[in-house]
Design a protein around this motif. Structure first.
Motif, PDB file in Angstrom:
ATOM      1  N   GLY A 191       4.393 -14.802   4.231  1.00  0.00           N
ATOM      2  CA  GLY A 191       3.412 -15.302   3.285  1.00  0.00           C
ATOM      3  C   GLY A 191       2.029 -14.895   3.695  1.00  0.00           C
ATOM      4  O   GLY A 191       1.812 -13.978   4.450  1.00  0.00           O
ATOM      5  N   GLY A 192       1.004 -15.610   3.162  1.00  0.00           N
ATOM      6  CA  GLY A 192      -0.371 -15.237   3.464  1.00  0.00           C
ATOM      7  C   GLY A 192      -1.101 -16.299   4.224  1.00  0.00           C
ATOM      8  O   GLY A 192      -2.309 -16.278   4.273  1.00  0.00           O
ATOM      9  N   ASP A 226      -5.758 -14.180   4.052  1.00  0.00           N
ATOM     10  CA  ASP A 226      -5.257 -12.961   4.678  1.00  0.00           C
ATOM     11  C   ASP A 226      -3.788 -12.795   4.328  1.00  0.00           C
ATOM     12  O   ASP A 226      -2.958 -13.628   4.688  1.00  0.00           O
ATOM     13  CB  ASP A 226      -5.439 -13.055   6.203  1.00  0.00           C
ATOM     14  N   LEU A 227      -3.463 -11.714   3.618  1.00  0.00           N
ATOM     15  CA  LEU A 227      -2.105 -11.536   3.119  1.00  0.00           C
ATOM     16  C   LEU A 227      -1.496 -10.220   3.591  1.00  0.00           C
ATOM     17  O   LEU A 227      -1.907  -9.147   3.163  1.00  0.00           O
ATOM     18  CB  LEU A 227      -2.097 -11.551   1.581  1.00  0.00           C
ATOM     19  N   PRO A 228      -0.503 -10.277   4.493  1.00  0.00           N
ATOM     20  CA  PRO A 228       0.227  -9.059   4.855  1.00  0.00           C
ATOM     21  C   PRO A 228       1.318  -8.778   3.832  1.00  0.00           C
ATOM     22  O   PRO A 228       1.994  -9.689   3.367  1.00  0.00           O
ATOM     23  CB  PRO A 228       0.828  -9.417   6.221  1.00  0.00           C
ATOM     24  N   THR A 229       1.473  -7.527   3.450  1.00  0.00           N
ATOM     25  CA  THR A 229       2.482  -7.150   2.464  1.00  0.00           C
ATOM     26  C   THR A 229       3.185  -5.877   2.902  1.00  0.00           C
ATOM     27  O   THR A 229       2.730  -5.174   3.802  1.00  0.00           O
ATOM     28  CB  THR A 229       1.865  -6.903   1.074  1.00  0.00           C
ATOM     29  N   ARG A 230       4.291  -5.559   2.214  1.00  0.00           N
ATOM     30  CA  ARG A 230       5.023  -4.333   2.435  1.00  0.00           C
ATOM     31  C   ARG A 230       4.745  -3.371   1.300  1.00  0.00           C
ATOM     32  O   ARG A 230       4.862  -3.730   0.132  1.00  0.00           O
ATOM     33  CB  ARG A 230       6.529  -4.613   2.508  1.00  0.00           C
ATOM     34  N   GLN A 237       0.820  -2.994   4.489  1.00  0.00           N
ATOM     35  CA  GLN A 237      -0.513  -3.154   3.918  1.00  0.00           C
ATOM     36  C   GLN A 237      -1.012  -4.555   4.216  1.00  0.00           C
ATOM     37  O   GLN A 237      -0.220  -5.500   4.324  1.00  0.00           O
ATOM     38  CB  GLN A 237      -0.489  -2.926   2.407  1.00  0.00           C
ATOM     39  N   ARG A 238      -2.316  -4.684   4.340  1.00  0.00           N
ATOM     40  CA  ARG A 238      -2.907  -6.010   4.547  1.00  0.00           C
ATOM     41  C   ARG A 238      -4.088  -6.152   3.596  1.00  0.00           C
ATOM     42  O   ARG A 238      -4.920  -5.256   3.482  1.00  0.00           O
ATOM     43  CB  ARG A 238      -3.361  -6.189   5.994  1.00  0.00           C
TER      44      ARG A 238
END
Length: 288
Positions: A191-192, A226-230, A237-238
């Motif tokens: 999650g973020g 702050d959101l980490p993603t794929r 990606q962040r």
């Protein structure tokens, strides 16, 4: 002929009663309290978004753009204005730069909130809009108590884990930036919220992934998400979002990085610092 005066007297009495009734009604209306309209917001217009960020700041936020050929460089720094039907109510602009080691993207949005309820000020209405964004980020400590108050207890990280990525995504304030950068991207299981729980998946240690939080000394109210993603199956990606309110304007800054290599991890601290610095510059510009 003897009954005519009696009829005339009855008519006179009816007219007199009607007049007295109307007079009493006028007096009651005149004595009723008047409602004072709530004060309007400070801002009546919005800045030109694609000119709101100085060229020097864009060079710092978009590495590699300054090394592009003239026409390409100008295109990057010019930005792309968001589609809007009322530039006095909502405007935005976005920029994107592709460098050999990573892609950086930036977007800013300004929303001027107007209350059409004379009993509610523009500032109060804008605070409601801001509070919804803060709650969507899992940071609802400043939200007024209500039926859902118990759902907002606990730390941001605990709330994010409880909701899950699928439950969070529709209202996530940083989701639009992540999706626009790569339509195939999706929220990571962490999650973020705080970045905890995602260290093993993203390679970011808890001490490097600074938590989402409410910010001080930025407008009337502010928070960072702050959101980490794929980004598909190739890289990570962040996206860092900074949202703040000043009077009746709500501003959103989104700053994202997508490394070129799978082994590279975006620097959360750097993204957060630069996003906050830009947000403070925009707040100063609005206050001028």
């Amino acid at each position: 002929m003897a009954y005519v005066p009696g009829v005339a007297l009855l008519a006179a009495l009816v007219v007199g009663c009607s007049a007295g009734s109307d007079s009493n009604g006028a007096d009651s209306k005149a004595g009723s309290p008047t409602v004072t309209p709530a004060p309007p917001g400070k801002y009546l217009t919005l800045p030109a978004p694609c000119r709101a960020v100085p060229r020097g700041t864009l060079k710092d936020l978009l590495p590699g753009a300054a090394e592009l050929p003239g026409d390409q460089q100008e295109k990057v720094f010019r930005g792309s204005a968001s589609v809007t039907y009322d530039t006095d109510r909502k405007v935005g602009c976005s920029w994107k730069s592709d460098a050999p080691n990573a892609t950086r993207s930036l977007s800013i949005d300004f929303e001027r909130v107007v209350s059409y309820d004379p009993a509610v000020s523009d500032d109060d209405r804008a605070d409601t809009v801001y509070a919804k964004k803060e709650k969507a980020a899992g940071l609802s400590s400043s939200a007024p108590p209500g039926p859902d108050a118990e759902k907002d207890t606990g730390t941001p990280g605990e709330k994010e884990k409880g909701k899950g990525a699928d439950a969070e995504k529709p209202e996530d304030p940083a989701g639009d930036a992540a999706a626009s950068a790569d339509p195939s991207s999706s929220s990571s299981p962490s999650g973020g919220g705080t970045g905890e729980g995602g260290a093993g998946d993203s390679g970011v240690s808890p001490e490097d992934a600074l938590p989402s939080r409410v910010l001080d000394n930025l407008g009337d109210a502010a928070f960072l998400h702050d959101l980490p993603t794929r980004a598909g199956s190739t890289s990570q990606q962040r996206t860092v979002s900074v949202v703040f309110r000043t009077s009746n304007v709500v501003v959103t800054v989104r700053y994202a990085e997508q490394p070129a290599l799978v082994t590279q991890v975006p620097d959360s601290k750097e993204l957060q610092e630069k996003a906050q610095a830009l947000a403070r510059k925009l707040a100063e510009t609005l206050s001028e």
